[in-house]
Design an enzyme around this catalytic site. Structure first.
Site, mmCIF file in Angstrom:
data_model
loop_
_atom_site.group_PDB
_atom_site.id
_atom_site.type_symbol
_atom_site.label_atom_id
_atom_site.label_comp_id
_atom_site.label_asym_id
_atom_site.label_seq_id
_atom_site.Cartn_x
_atom_site.Cartn_y
_atom_site.Cartn_z
ATOM 1 C CG ASP B 93 3.194 -16.322 28.483
ATOM 2 O OD1 ASP B 93 4.393 -16.015 28.478
ATOM 3 O OD2 ASP B 93 2.543 -16.615 27.454
ATOM 4 C CE LYS B 95 5.791 -14.694 25.183
ATOM 5 N NZ LYS B 95 4.591 -15.409 25.668
#
Lengths: 279, 279
Positions: B93, B95
């Site tokens: 994750d 981002k």
């Protein structure tokens, strides 16, 4: 108080309450440099060598420590030594973009422990105010400063219009820790409808601007470039961020020459801005 | 072809061209689990232990490797072994939220070499399409898939309205590599004004949804929670992401019980969705 755009860096340093912003403004004035060099190389040795070469010409070095393949934490000690030797601050361009609980961990912990050495870091406002709360819980006790990305220099960016206004509003609500913006222009008055004008006149957000180049117009992945004069004089920005334009060509002497060239251009644009405003 | 919402995971797996999306849909069908566990702990030993415990109940593990203090690359080998042992995919994750040139380095290089082990990763669309181009240059040759953040679960997020529409439009232009969204609801028809309806009916974006919890409504840093039923049945999402709700309480037996509880709830909501649509 007049707009920050009309003041000298030294005057702004006197008025600023955030320790990182104050130190950066003082450094800019002392070194006559509003140049930040962005060093995106993948080897420790190159990273430290380039920073040692450009060090005398910069107020700030912008890093992406997570692209360095042979990273060891001792590199951070070397970076801190260079920061002391050449008198510049450190800005890890982490672009935090997660919820508060996660960014607090990413900022303080892990392999990099960014909060322990980076005077300034940045974040996207997308997750909402919780990202500032999360980062501030770590950074404020250490005297750090946060830059919000209000705009970007890349083609087709969604950071514009209402998004930018909301970013500025979020920053205004956390002025102790949010010290400025990544933006292409000053944010004075943006998202300020209905606010008290005296209060607004006292705000001093630093504008750090990427996408600065003297010789190229863009790259194949959407990055776009403007000159220091356009950025500092015409758009009123405070710090120019230059990357491959400085370290991308040739040997150490070439890199040094480019750093001095950008420092000189950025400073001349600032001096012209101040003199224009004073006349 | 009917909307992806009306199809079984197995049917969608057959039709999908991206290797990571296909593998995830197959895994979900095979394990009867649309549960992704998000493991945000700061020690290798805890990280690997929790994943070994929840492994049998999940289709996907969501990681933030940059919060692990004692990270060594050998941890990734252990993670890959667990992925094979328990039959789940890996979703770092990260981002990503920078320009194309930078994210390509962050994805492939540095200490973590994310592209070498994470089947799926995610990015914010803010920088513009260059971020997809940059990540795709690394991920497509490796058969990876990218999730764009079209919405977020945190309070006051700026990822809404026109921003969300633009995110979906950006994804539609890169359907080979962008396999879905972090979102709170299906994105069918979002930003699709004027597009060909046959073409739209053939699109299948996976919706991965964070902020899922059965026992809490939120945390002190702006995270907000909804139940698996709300998320999968009412909002038509495909994968529920649960973090502290599963590993935050008690010993391994408790963690196991929570994982099975969420798996069961998520799967029941999916079965009800399919049966409702079929009737």
């Amino acid at each position: 108080m007049p707009s920050a755009r009309l003041l000298t860096y030294a005057q702004r340093a006197e008025n600023h309450h955030n320790p990182a912003a104050k130190a950066l403004l003082e450094t800019i004035g002392r070194k006559k440099s509003n140049l930040c060099v962005s060093v995106d190389v993948t080897k420790q040795a190159d990273f430290l060598r380039i920073i040692d070469v450009v060090g005398p010409y910069i107020c700030l070095v912008k890093t992406h420590v997570d692209v360095i393949e042979d990273f060891e934490f001792s590199m951070i000690d070397r970076l801190k030594e260079l920061s002391a030797k050449h008198d510049f601050l450190i800005f890890e361009d982490r672009k935090f973009a997660d919820i508060g609980n996660t960014v607090a961990l990413q900022y303080s912990s892990g392999v990099y422990k960014i909060s322990s050495w980076s005077h300034i870091t940045n974040a996207h406002p997308i997750p909402g105010p919780g990202i500032i709360t999360g980062l501030s819980s770590i950074g404020t006790p250490l005297g750090r400063g946060l830059i919000l990305l209000a705009e970007m220099s890349s083609k087709g960016t969604l950071a514009s219009g209402a998004y930018t206004s909301q970013a500025v509003q979020m920053a205004r609500a956390h002025r102790d820790f949010v010290i400025g913006f990544i933006a292409m222009r000053r944010m004075d008055g943006v998202g300020a409808e209905g606010l008290d004008s005296t209060d607004l006149a006292n705000e001093d957000f630093l504008i750090l601007t990427p996408g600065v180049g003297l010789d190229a117009k863009g790259d194949s992945m959407g990055q776009q470039y403007r000159t220091p004069r356009e950025v500092v004089l015409e758009s009123g920005c405070d710090v120019i961020i230059v990357g491959r334009g400085i370290y991308g060509k040739g040997n150490d002497a070439d890199i040094q020459a480019q750093a001095e060239r950008y420092r000189k251009e950025g400073w001349a644009a600032y001096e012209e801005r101040i003199s224009v405003q004073a006349s």
